[in-house]
Design a protein around this motif. Structure first.
Motif, PDB file in Angstrom:
ATOM      1  N   LEU A   5       0.865  -1.065   0.011  1.00  0.00           N
ATOM      2  CA  LEU A   5       0.014  -0.144   0.032  1.00  0.00           C
ATOM      3  C   LEU A   5       0.924   1.295  -0.013  1.00  0.00           C
ATOM      4  CD1 LEU A   5      -2.511  -1.272   2.522  1.00  0.00           C
ATOM      5  CD2 LEU A   5      -3.076  -0.600   0.180  1.00  0.00           C
ATOM      6  N   ASN A   6       0.610   2.155  -0.917  1.00  0.00           N
ATOM      7  CA  ASN A   6       1.158   3.589  -0.977  1.00  0.00           C
ATOM      8  C   ASN A   6       0.470   4.679  -1.376  1.00  0.00           C
ATOM      9  OD1 ASN A   6       0.729   2.624  -3.663  1.00  0.00           O
ATOM     10  ND2 ASN A   6       2.531   3.984  -4.257  1.00  0.00           N
ATOM     11  N   GLY A  20      -2.111   0.393  -4.387  1.00  0.00           N
ATOM     12  CA  GLY A  20      -0.770  -0.066  -4.087  1.00  0.00           C
ATOM     13  C   GLY A  20      -0.049  -0.801  -5.239  1.00  0.00           C
ATOM     14  N   ILE A  21       1.137  -1.040  -4.971  1.00  0.00           N
ATOM     15  CA  ILE A  21       2.010  -1.624  -5.953  1.00  0.00           C
ATOM     16  C   ILE A  21       2.156  -2.960  -5.829  1.00  0.00           C
ATOM     17  CG2 ILE A  21       4.478  -1.687  -7.008  1.00  0.00           C
ATOM     18  CD1 ILE A  21       4.721   1.411  -6.002  1.00  0.00           C
ATOM     19  N   ASN A  22       1.877  -3.744  -6.988  1.00  0.00           N
ATOM     20  CA  ASN A  22       1.936  -5.327  -6.972  1.00  0.00           C
ATOM     21  C   ASN A  22       3.521  -5.517  -7.032  1.00  0.00           C
ATOM     22  OD1 ASN A  22       2.351  -7.762  -8.060  1.00  0.00           O
ATOM     23  ND2 ASN A  22       0.322  -7.966  -8.874  1.00  0.00           N
ATOM     24  N   PHE A  51      -5.222  -1.872   6.628  1.00  0.00           N
ATOM     25  CA  PHE A  51      -4.470  -0.989   5.553  1.00  0.00           C
ATOM     26  C   PHE A  51      -3.519  -0.038   6.430  1.00  0.00           C
ATOM     27  CE2 PHE A  51      -8.430  -2.095   3.257  1.00  0.00           C
ATOM     28  CZ  PHE A  51      -8.070  -3.170   2.620  1.00  0.00           C
ATOM     29  N   ALA A  52      -2.506   0.114   5.969  1.00  0.00           N
ATOM     30  CA  ALA A  52      -1.426   0.956   6.356  1.00  0.00           C
ATOM     31  C   ALA A  52      -0.198   1.350   5.334  1.00  0.00           C
ATOM     32  CB  ALA A  52      -0.473   0.517   7.595  1.00  0.00           C
ATOM     33  N   LEU A  53       0.337   2.402   5.024  1.00  0.00           N
ATOM     34  CA  LEU A  53       1.352   2.731   4.277  1.00  0.00           C
ATOM     35  C   LEU A  53       2.410   1.625   4.438  1.00  0.00           C
ATOM     36  CD1 LEU A  53       1.737   6.488   4.121  1.00  0.00           C
ATOM     37  CD2 LEU A  53       0.454   5.165   2.553  1.00  0.00           C
ATOM     38  N   GLY A  54       2.722   1.040   3.486  1.00  0.00           N
ATOM     39  CA  GLY A  54       4.077  -0.048   3.575  1.00  0.00           C
ATOM     40  C   GLY A  54       3.618  -1.404   3.744  1.00  0.00           C
ATOM     41  N   ALA A  55       2.284  -1.462   4.059  1.00  0.00           N
ATOM     42  CA  ALA A  55       1.712  -2.795   4.329  1.00  0.00           C
ATOM     43  C   ALA A  55       1.844  -3.772   3.105  1.00  0.00           C
ATOM     44  CB  ALA A  55       0.226  -2.681   5.019  1.00  0.00           C
ATOM     45  N   ASN A 220      -2.551  12.054  -3.911  1.00  0.00           N
ATOM     46  CA  ASN A 220      -3.145  11.100  -2.869  1.00  0.00           C
ATOM     47  C   ASN A 220      -2.102  10.836  -1.476  1.00  0.00           C
ATOM     48  OD1 ASN A 220      -5.192  10.788  -4.393  1.00  0.00           O
ATOM     49  ND2 ASN A 220      -4.419   8.875  -5.458  1.00  0.00           N
ATOM     50  N   GLY A 221      -1.000  11.193  -1.784  1.00  0.00           N
ATOM     51  CA  GLY A 221      -0.069  10.846  -0.751  1.00  0.00           C
ATOM     52  C   GLY A 221       1.429  11.535  -0.712  1.00  0.00           C
ATOM     53  N   ILE A 222       1.864  12.067   0.464  1.00  0.00           N
ATOM     54  CA  ILE A 222       3.251  12.675   0.620  1.00  0.00           C
ATOM     55  C   ILE A 222       4.114  11.749   1.207  1.00  0.00           C
ATOM     56  CG2 ILE A 222       4.679  14.790   1.017  1.00  0.00           C
ATOM     57  CD1 ILE A 222       1.860  16.344   0.887  1.00  0.00           C
TER      58      ILE A 222
END
Length: 233
Positions: A5-6, A20-22, A51-55, A220-222
């Motif tokens: 997730l990013n 997120g990125i596969n 769901f968390a960033l980097g998960a 969407n995100g920084i």
């Protein structure tokens, strides 16, 4: 399907959007649900969800549901999601840098057009709606006169002012902005801390005074390199 997730994006409270990125293909994936079962804040890790960033999460069975420019959309069942772990900050930065691009058109193609102080694609045009941008000039962050959070992207001759939808900047009502967080990020940007932007094209809508619906570019995100996975950007 597995993704890292990013993108954690606020919508009308309590709704959120995730992407997120596969790690197997390097492509962005946006897990989606039907309109009767939207994704909501209770799925965020800090509220007890997965769901968390980097998960690194396993989504279970997914069904591609592409509609230009949202070619990344995949229908899934949130209850099938399993958290497999979380990347270290250094590995997360490596993944983002591996897939970051230096120019908007490398992400969104020539369909992305300049419109005054922003960018957009026409409705149902384009081949991508998500990406990671490595900024070339220091950006800036501000709360505008309407109380909206904007990022000033300075990479081109004329700056662009992009809406920031990173869910970490707002309280649960998705309207009240954490002004102290904005001030902190802004100061670090000015000091030259490296910045990666998670960019997305919003669902098409017609702005007042415009003659058609467009997919407008938003942040969407920084990701700040000094603390890439913190709850505070």
């Amino acid at each position: 399907m597995r993704i890292v997730l990013n993108h954690l994006t606020r919508m009308d409270a309590p709704r959120i959007c995730i992407a997120g990125i596969n790690p197997d293909t390097g492509t962005h994936i946006r897990p989606t649900t039907d309109r009767l079962h939207p994704l909501t804040r209770d799925l965020l890790a800090n509220e007890g969800g997965p769901f968390a960033l980097g998960a690194l999460v396993e989504l279970g069975e997914v069904m591609p549901d592409p509609k230009a420019p949202e070619t990344e959309d995949h229908l899934f069942l949130p209850e099938q999601t399993q958290v497999l772990g979380r990347l270290s900050p250094s590995r997360y930065m490596e993944l983002l840098n591996e897939h970051a691009r230096r120019h908007l058109h490398e992400i969104f193609g020539t369909e992305l057009m300049r419109h005054d102080w922003n960018y957009a694609t026409d409705k149902n045009c384009g081949t991508a709606s998500l990406g990671v941008l490595r900024v070339r000039r220091k950006p800036d962050l501000e709360i505008d006169r309407y109380g909206k959070l904007r990022l000033r992207l300075n990479d081109e001759k004329k700056p662009a002012f992009l809406s920031v939808t990173d869910v970490r900047f707002v309280e649960a009502d998705h309207k009240t902005i954490h002004s102290e967080m904005v001030a902190d990020v802004r100061e670090r940007m000015r000091r030259g801390v490296a910045v990666l932007l998670m960019l997305g094209l919003a669902r098409a809508f017609q702005k007042p005074g415009d003659d058609c619906e467009r997919h407008w570019l938003q942040v969407n995100g920084i990701c700040m390199s000094d603390r890439p996975l913190a709850e505070q950007p």
